[in-house]
Design a protein around this motif. Structure first.
Motif, PDB file in Angstrom:
ATOM      1  N   PRO A  90     -32.927 -11.252  14.505  1.00  0.00           N
ATOM      2  CA  PRO A  90     -33.027 -10.391  15.227  1.00  0.00           C
ATOM      3  C   PRO A  90     -32.529  -8.744  14.233  1.00  0.00           C
ATOM      4  O   PRO A  90     -31.332  -9.449  13.616  1.00  0.00           O
ATOM      5  CB  PRO A  90     -32.063  -9.963  16.214  1.00  0.00           C
ATOM      6  N   ALA A  91     -32.846  -7.816  13.825  1.00  0.00           N
ATOM      7  CA  ALA A  91     -32.001  -6.943  13.580  1.00  0.00           C
ATOM      8  C   ALA A  91     -30.744  -6.594  13.563  1.00  0.00           C
ATOM      9  O   ALA A  91     -29.839  -5.907  12.987  1.00  0.00           O
ATOM     10  CB  ALA A  91     -33.408  -5.470  13.098  1.00  0.00           C
ATOM     11  N   ASP A  92     -30.218  -6.624  15.267  1.00  0.00           N
ATOM     12  CA  ASP A  92     -29.012  -5.521  15.048  1.00  0.00           C
ATOM     13  C   ASP A  92     -28.033  -7.137  15.341  1.00  0.00           C
ATOM     14  O   ASP A  92     -27.010  -7.182  16.223  1.00  0.00           O
ATOM     15  CB  ASP A  92     -29.319  -6.113  17.056  1.00  0.00           C
ATOM     16  N   LEU A  93     -28.126  -8.144  14.445  1.00  0.00           N
ATOM     17  CA  LEU A  93     -27.269  -9.708  14.956  1.00  0.00           C
ATOM     18  C   LEU A  93     -25.970  -9.093  14.241  1.00  0.00           C
ATOM     19  O   LEU A  93     -25.393  -9.637  14.968  1.00  0.00           O
ATOM     20  CB  LEU A  93     -28.187 -10.508  14.315  1.00  0.00           C
ATOM     21  N   ALA A  94     -26.161  -8.434  13.935  1.00  0.00           N
ATOM     22  CA  ALA A  94     -24.388  -8.030  13.356  1.00  0.00           C
ATOM     23  C   ALA A  94     -23.945  -6.687  14.282  1.00  0.00           C
ATOM     24  O   ALA A  94     -22.120  -7.527  14.102  1.00  0.00           O
ATOM     25  CB  ALA A  94     -24.920  -6.944  11.535  1.00  0.00           C
ATOM     26  N   ASP A  95     -24.820  -6.557  15.139  1.00  0.00           N
ATOM     27  CA  ASP A  95     -24.112  -5.449  15.995  1.00  0.00           C
ATOM     28  C   ASP A  95     -23.732  -6.429  17.178  1.00  0.00           C
ATOM     29  O   ASP A  95     -22.150  -6.290  17.453  1.00  0.00           O
ATOM     30  CB  ASP A  95     -24.816  -4.984  16.721  1.00  0.00           C
ATOM     31  N   ARG A  96     -24.111  -7.842  17.387  1.00  0.00           N
ATOM     32  CA  ARG A  96     -23.886  -8.646  18.218  1.00  0.00           C
ATOM     33  C   ARG A  96     -23.017  -9.594  17.489  1.00  0.00           C
ATOM     34  O   ARG A  96     -22.269  -9.578  18.629  1.00  0.00           O
ATOM     35  CB  ARG A  96     -25.398  -9.443  18.442  1.00  0.00           C
ATOM     36  N   LEU A  97     -22.483  -9.630  16.216  1.00  0.00           N
ATOM     37  CA  LEU A  97     -21.420 -10.074  15.971  1.00  0.00           C
ATOM     38  C   LEU A  97     -20.400  -9.060  15.581  1.00  0.00           C
ATOM     39  O   LEU A  97     -19.064 -10.165  16.627  1.00  0.00           O
ATOM     40  CB  LEU A  97     -21.426 -11.117  14.856  1.00  0.00           C
ATOM     41  N   ARG A  98     -20.633  -8.230  15.970  1.00  0.00           N
ATOM     42  CA  ARG A  98     -19.058  -7.048  15.770  1.00  0.00           C
ATOM     43  C   ARG A  98     -19.048  -7.638  17.234  1.00  0.00           C
ATOM     44  O   ARG A  98     -17.625  -7.379  17.878  1.00  0.00           O
ATOM     45  CB  ARG A  98     -19.515  -5.823  15.201  1.00  0.00           C
ATOM     46  N   ALA A  99     -19.513  -6.860  17.977  1.00  0.00           N
ATOM     47  CA  ALA A  99     -19.368  -6.734  19.825  1.00  0.00           C
ATOM     48  C   ALA A  99     -18.464  -8.520  20.674  1.00  0.00           C
ATOM     49  O   ALA A  99     -17.422  -8.153  20.957  1.00  0.00           O
ATOM     50  CB  ALA A  99     -20.041  -7.167  20.290  1.00  0.00           C
ATOM     51  N   ALA A 100     -19.358  -9.823  19.622  1.00  0.00           N
ATOM     52  CA  ALA A 100     -18.693 -10.724  19.870  1.00  0.00           C
ATOM     53  C   ALA A 100     -16.491 -11.172  19.450  1.00  0.00           C
ATOM     54  O   ALA A 100     -16.447 -12.054  19.421  1.00  0.00           O
ATOM     55  CB  ALA A 100     -19.430 -11.929  19.989  1.00  0.00           C
ATOM     56  N   GLY A 101     -16.017 -10.283  18.814  1.00  0.00           N
ATOM     57  CA  GLY A 101     -15.443 -10.007  18.113  1.00  0.00           C
ATOM     58  C   GLY A 101     -15.284 -11.155  16.275  1.00  0.00           C
ATOM     59  O   GLY A 101     -14.580 -10.946  15.477  1.00  0.00           O
ATOM     60  N   PHE A 102     -16.856 -10.582  15.748  1.00  0.00           N
ATOM     61  CA  PHE A 102     -16.867 -11.470  14.157  1.00  0.00           C
ATOM     62  C   PHE A 102     -16.016  -9.626  13.494  1.00  0.00           C
ATOM     63  O   PHE A 102     -17.092  -9.108  13.966  1.00  0.00           O
ATOM     64  CB  PHE A 102     -18.244 -11.846  14.013  1.00  0.00           C
ATOM     65  N   VAL A 103     -15.398 -10.413  12.356  1.00  0.00           N
ATOM     66  CA  VAL A 103     -15.242  -9.045  11.218  1.00  0.00           C
ATOM     67  C   VAL A 103     -16.216  -9.290  10.436  1.00  0.00           C
ATOM     68  O   VAL A 103     -15.376 -10.018   9.531  1.00  0.00           O
ATOM     69  CB  VAL A 103     -13.510  -9.025  11.754  1.00  0.00           C
ATOM     70  N   PRO A 104     -16.903  -8.871   9.613  1.00  0.00           N
ATOM     71  CA  PRO A 104     -17.475  -8.431   8.180  1.00  0.00           C
ATOM     72  C   PRO A 104     -16.296  -8.443   7.542  1.00  0.00           C
ATOM     73  O   PRO A 104     -15.413  -7.263   7.385  1.00  0.00           O
ATOM     74  CB  PRO A 104     -18.457  -7.292   8.232  1.00  0.00           C
ATOM     75  N   GLU A 105     -16.970  -8.918   6.109  1.00  0.00           N
ATOM     76  CA  GLU A 105     -15.684  -9.163   5.131  1.00  0.00           C
ATOM     77  C   GLU A 105     -16.664  -8.600   3.867  1.00  0.00           C
ATOM     78  O   GLU A 105     -17.877  -7.741   3.761  1.00  0.00           O
ATOM     79  CB  GLU A 105     -15.257 -10.804   4.563  1.00  0.00           C
ATOM     80  N   GLU A 106     -16.444  -9.011   2.660  1.00  0.00           N
ATOM     81  CA  GLU A 106     -16.879  -7.925   2.016  1.00  0.00           C
ATOM     82  C   GLU A 106     -18.504  -8.868   1.135  1.00  0.00           C
ATOM     83  O   GLU A 106     -18.815 -10.080   1.556  1.00  0.00           O
ATOM     84  CB  GLU A 106     -16.625  -8.747  -0.158  1.00  0.00           C
ATOM     85  N   ARG A 107     -19.664  -8.237   1.434  1.00  0.00           N
ATOM     86  CA  ARG A 107     -21.155  -8.209   1.329  1.00  0.00           C
ATOM     87  C   ARG A 107     -20.608  -9.061  -0.239  1.00  0.00           C
ATOM     88  O   ARG A 107     -20.700  -8.209  -0.975  1.00  0.00           O
ATOM     89  CB  ARG A 107     -21.951  -7.079   2.087  1.00  0.00           C
ATOM     90  N   GLU A 108     -21.899  -9.745  -0.100  1.00  0.00           N
ATOM     91  CA  GLU A 108     -22.006 -10.525  -1.697  1.00  0.00           C
ATOM     92  C   GLU A 108     -23.740 -10.185  -1.760  1.00  0.00           C
ATOM     93  O   GLU A 108     -24.068 -10.333  -0.918  1.00  0.00           O
ATOM     94  CB  GLU A 108     -21.573 -11.420  -1.975  1.00  0.00           C
ATOM     95  N   THR A 109     -24.807 -10.530  -3.137  1.00  0.00           N
ATOM     96  CA  THR A 109     -25.662 -10.908  -3.018  1.00  0.00           C
ATOM     97  C   THR A 109     -26.337 -11.752  -4.179  1.00  0.00           C
ATOM     98  O   THR A 109     -25.253 -12.508  -5.017  1.00  0.00           O
ATOM     99  CB  THR A 109     -25.990  -9.115  -4.717  1.00  0.00           C
ATOM    100  N   VAL A 110     -27.096 -12.451  -2.538  1.00  0.00           N
ATOM    101  CA  VAL A 110     -27.407 -13.840  -3.725  1.00  0.00           C
ATOM    102  C   VAL A 110     -28.629 -13.253  -4.684  1.00  0.00           C
ATOM    103  O   VAL A 110     -29.475 -12.434  -4.417  1.00  0.00           O
ATOM    104  CB  VAL A 110     -29.000 -14.556  -2.073  1.00  0.00           C
ATOM    105  N   VAL A 111     -28.231 -13.807  -5.960  1.00  0.00           N
ATOM    106  CA  VAL A 111     -29.475 -13.855  -7.153  1.00  0.00           C
ATOM    107  C   VAL A 111     -29.577 -15.324  -7.543  1.00  0.00           C
ATOM    108  O   VAL A 111     -29.259 -16.371  -7.455  1.00  0.00           O
ATOM    109  CB  VAL A 111     -28.136 -13.374  -7.943  1.00  0.00           C
ATOM    110  N   ILE A 112     -31.112 -15.406  -8.276  1.00  0.00           N
ATOM    111  CA  ILE A 112     -31.572 -16.528  -8.256  1.00  0.00           C
ATOM    112  C   ILE A 112     -31.942 -16.446  -9.484  1.00  0.00           C
ATOM    113  O   ILE A 112     -32.340 -15.140  -9.925  1.00  0.00           O
ATOM    114  CB  ILE A 112     -32.309 -17.173  -7.609  1.00  0.00           C
ATOM    115  N   GLY A 113     -32.222 -17.672 -10.705  1.00  0.00           N
ATOM    116  CA  GLY A 113     -32.845 -17.436 -11.699  1.00  0.00           C
ATOM    117  C   GLY A 113     -33.005 -18.502 -12.449  1.00  0.00           C
ATOM    118  O   GLY A 113     -33.080 -19.447 -12.260  1.00  0.00           O
ATOM    119  N   PRO A 114     -33.551 -18.738 -13.559  1.00  0.00           N
ATOM    120  CA  PRO A 114     -34.385 -20.223 -14.187  1.00  0.00           C
ATOM    121  C   PRO A 114     -33.070 -20.800 -15.010  1.00  0.00           C
ATOM    122  O   PRO A 114     -32.646 -19.940 -15.765  1.00  0.00           O
ATOM    123  CB  PRO A 114     -35.601 -19.783 -14.770  1.00  0.00           C
ATOM    124  N   VAL A 115     -32.866 -21.735 -14.419  1.00  0.00           N
ATOM    125  CA  VAL A 115     -32.040 -22.307 -15.450  1.00  0.00           C
ATOM    126  C   VAL A 115     -32.468 -23.110 -17.300  1.00  0.00           C
ATOM    127  O   VAL A 115     -31.043 -21.895 -17.972  1.00  0.00           O
ATOM    128  CB  VAL A 115     -32.066 -23.798 -14.872  1.00  0.00           C
TER     129      VAL A 115
END
Length: 265
Positions: A90-115
């Motif tokens: 759900p959209a509030d998953l990040a909030d629930r993780l933080r409430a449980a003690g998880f700490v976010p680290e640096e966000r990365e971007t998933v990129v995909i392309g043709p070989v």
């Protein structure tokens, strides 16, 4: 590419690369299932939590799933990473993780392309630099030392993690280094997940004095050529903000984001 292309690539990512479970499972690595969640230990200093989706869990049921992971790793005195993908519900998953003690680290971007478009180019490195495939523990230790110089943190897990992967299946991962004389200046590896059309790129850290010389791009091109030789048609990277612009110029497309949420007892 159009938005439709990006959505198609994201769907391929979800259906083929998630959950992110090693196959075959290396010696010393454990994979446990808890509902929709897979718990992996032994590949890194901490644990890793991965899933395709959360089967529609919300509210108390989701909080209970999260709490079970926290309690288990608290008892083990071990950190654990929950890999949160940008379009996870759900959209509030990040909030629930933080409430449980998880700490976010640096966000990365998933990129995909043709070989194919990347594999058609020759890897070009500066004069005096060469690319070489490696398998020995000595070279893996040199990679860890180079990455420690770049990031100023312990990277010893790369040595035994990659070593275990290669021992389990030498065809599942190829490690490539860039060297200037006796100095290792950059390194990256390519994984070939089973039963998919993907090759996935990892690493790419480069010593500061060797950046902006085309070495990272050459490593990407070299590994794309390996992917083509293996019949893979798509490349996927979890890209940092440093590497994302380079990869987008090479034709890879942003499809979502990924953020490590880490619980440390």
């Amino acid at each position: 590419m159009t938005d439709l292309d990006a959505m198609t690539l994201r769907s391929a990512y979800d259906n083929q690369l998630r959950p992110d479970i090693p196959d075959p499972v290396p010696a010393g690595v454990t994979v446990e299932r808890d509902g929709p969640l897979f718990r992996i230990t032994g590949l890194d200093a901490g644990g890793f939590l991965t899933y395709r989706d959360l089967d529609g869990l919300t509210g108390d049921a989701l909080d209970e799933l999260i709490a079970r992971q926290v309690e288990l790793f608290r008892q083990r005195s071990q950190s654990v990473e929950w890999k949160l993908v940008g379009h996870d519900e759900p959209a509030d998953l990040a909030d629930r993780l933080r409430a449980a003690g998880f700490v976010p680290e640096e966000r990365e971007t998933v990129v995909i392309g043709p070989v194919a478009s990347l594999a058609g180019a020759l890897p070009v490195v500066p004069e005096g630099v060469r690319l070489r495939e490696v398998t020995s523990r000595v070279d893996l230790e040199r990679i860890a030392a180079m990455e420690e110089e770049v990031w100023q943190e312990d990277r010893s897990h790369l040595v035994w993690g990659l070593e275990r992967e290669m021992e389990a299946d030498p065809q599942s991962v190829t490690v490539v280094v860039a060297e200037a004389g006796p100095t290792m200046v950059s390194a990256g590896w390519v994984r070939f997940p089973g039963n998919t059309g993907f090759a996935t790129l990892w690493g790419g850290s480069t010593l500061p004095q060797w950046r902006r010389k085309g070495i990272y791009r050459a490593l990407v091109t070299y590994r794309a050529r390996l992917a083509e030789q293996r019949g893979r048609t798509l490349l996927q990277v979890d890209a940092s903000e440093d590497s994302r612009p380079i990869l987008e110029r090479l034709g890879l497309v942003a499809v979502t984001t990924t953020t490590p949420y880490v619980y440390t007892p």
